[in-house]
Design a protein around this motif. Structure first.
Motif, short mmCIF file in Angstrom:
data_model
loop_
_atom_site.label_atom_id
_atom_site.label_comp_id
_atom_site.label_asym_id
_atom_site.label_seq_id
_atom_site.Cartn_x
_atom_site.Cartn_y
_atom_site.Cartn_z
N PHE A 1 -9.92 -57.46 -26.38
CA PHE A 1 -8.88 -58.52 -25.42
C PHE A 1 -8.81 -59.59 -24.73
N LEU B 1 -3.67 -63.42 -25.17
CA LEU B 1 -3.14 -62.43 -25.64
C LEU B 1 -2.13 -61.96 -24.39
N VAL C 1 0.42 -58.59 -22.81
CA VAL C 1 1.45 -57.71 -22.50
C VAL C 1 2.63 -58.23 -22.33
N SER C 2 3.55 -57.70 -22.63
CA SER C 2 4.95 -57.88 -21.72
C SER C 2 5.95 -56.98 -21.84
N ARG C 3 6.89 -57.28 -20.68
CA ARG C 3 7.80 -55.99 -20.37
C ARG C 3 9.09 -57.01 -20.24
N ASP D 1 0.38 -57.93 -18.52
CA ASP D 1 -1.05 -58.69 -18.74
C ASP D 1 -1.28 -59.88 -19.70
N CYS D 2 -2.55 -60.12 -19.62
CA CYS D 2 -3.41 -61.12 -19.95
C CYS D 2 -4.70 -61.69 -20.41
N PHE E 1 6.94 -53.31 -29.57
CA PHE E 1 7.18 -52.15 -29.96
C PHE E 1 7.74 -51.28 -30.16
N ALA F 1 9.24 -54.23 -24.28
CA ALA F 1 7.80 -54.27 -24.51
C ALA F 1 6.99 -54.74 -25.98
N VAL G 1 3.72 -56.83 -27.57
CA VAL G 1 2.58 -57.97 -27.67
C VAL G 1 2.21 -59.49 -28.47
N TRP G 2 1.66 -60.05 -27.54
CA TRP G 2 2.12 -61.64 -28.15
C TRP G 2 0.34 -62.55 -28.13
N SER G 3 0.81 -63.96 -28.72
CA SER G 3 -0.21 -64.33 -29.23
C SER G 3 -0.14 -66.22 -28.89
#
Length: 188
Positions: free
Chosen positions: A13, A20, A22-24, A30-31, A105, A113, A115-117
């Motif tokens: 990661f 990258l 991670v979202s909510r 996180d990135c 998710f 929630a 995950v993104w690129s």
């Protein structure tokens, strides 16, 4: 942390060759370092922030969020090319084309929630003209080859309004046809 397969997912990661996140609830949980470099920000500046800090305007953030929710409800994933804005560094405030892909998710709660690129397209697709938020949206869809009616349906506006924006883009980019406009938008 290595798994039974010997893969260190945290390291993967962190070192991925694309940004990258991670979202909510449309906030950055996180990135990775590549995302920070792309947007000219420190990780501490982004963690906990709304994705809105990465957009040129609040309007574009809201409109994109609405489109994402509709698509993720239907497919469970989303992808597009859009203009984003650098947060800091020597290029702070610079607009740039970015390819964004994401997966929820839970497709029934697309923004809860995911995950993104993010891939910076600026080296092959520079932003060449000052565009309004709506022009940026129309331009992104013109590049994918959609008709005015298809763009209108996606954006929730009339096809005649899309044609007005397309004509304005053609003037700004000195394009003689829609195909020429798409080529110029793509940086050719």
């Amino acid at each position: 942390m290595a798994t039974a397969t010997g893969v260190d997912y945290a390291l993967a990661f962190a070192l991925a060759p694309v940004g990258l996140v991670v979202s909510r609830n449309r906030a950055i949980v996180d990135c990775n370092q590549h995302l920070c470099e792309m947007f000219g920000a420190d990780r501490d500046q982004l963690i906990g922030q709304s994705f809105q800090v990465l957009y040129p305007t609040a309007v574009e953030f809201e409109r994109t969020g609405a489109r994402i929710a509709l698509t993720m409800d239907a497919k469970g994933h989303y992808a597009d090319d859009r203009i984003m804005q650098r947060v800091g560094g020597r290029l702070q405030g610079e607009a740039f084309w970015c390819h964004v892909m994401g997966r929820a998710f839970d497709r029934n709660a697309p923004h809860a929630a995911g995950v993104w690129s993010f891939e910076d397209l600026s080296s092959r697709r520079p932003v060449q003209a000052a565009l309004t938020p709506r022009e940026r949206e129309v331009a992104a869809h013109v590049m994918t080859g959609l008709t005015s009616k298809e763009i209108a349906k996606l954006l929730g506006i009339s096809h005649r309004t899309v044609e007005i924006y397309r004509a304005g883009l053609m003037r700004k980019y000195k394009a003689s046809t829609t195909a020429d406009l798409a080529q110029r938008l793509l940086g050719g």
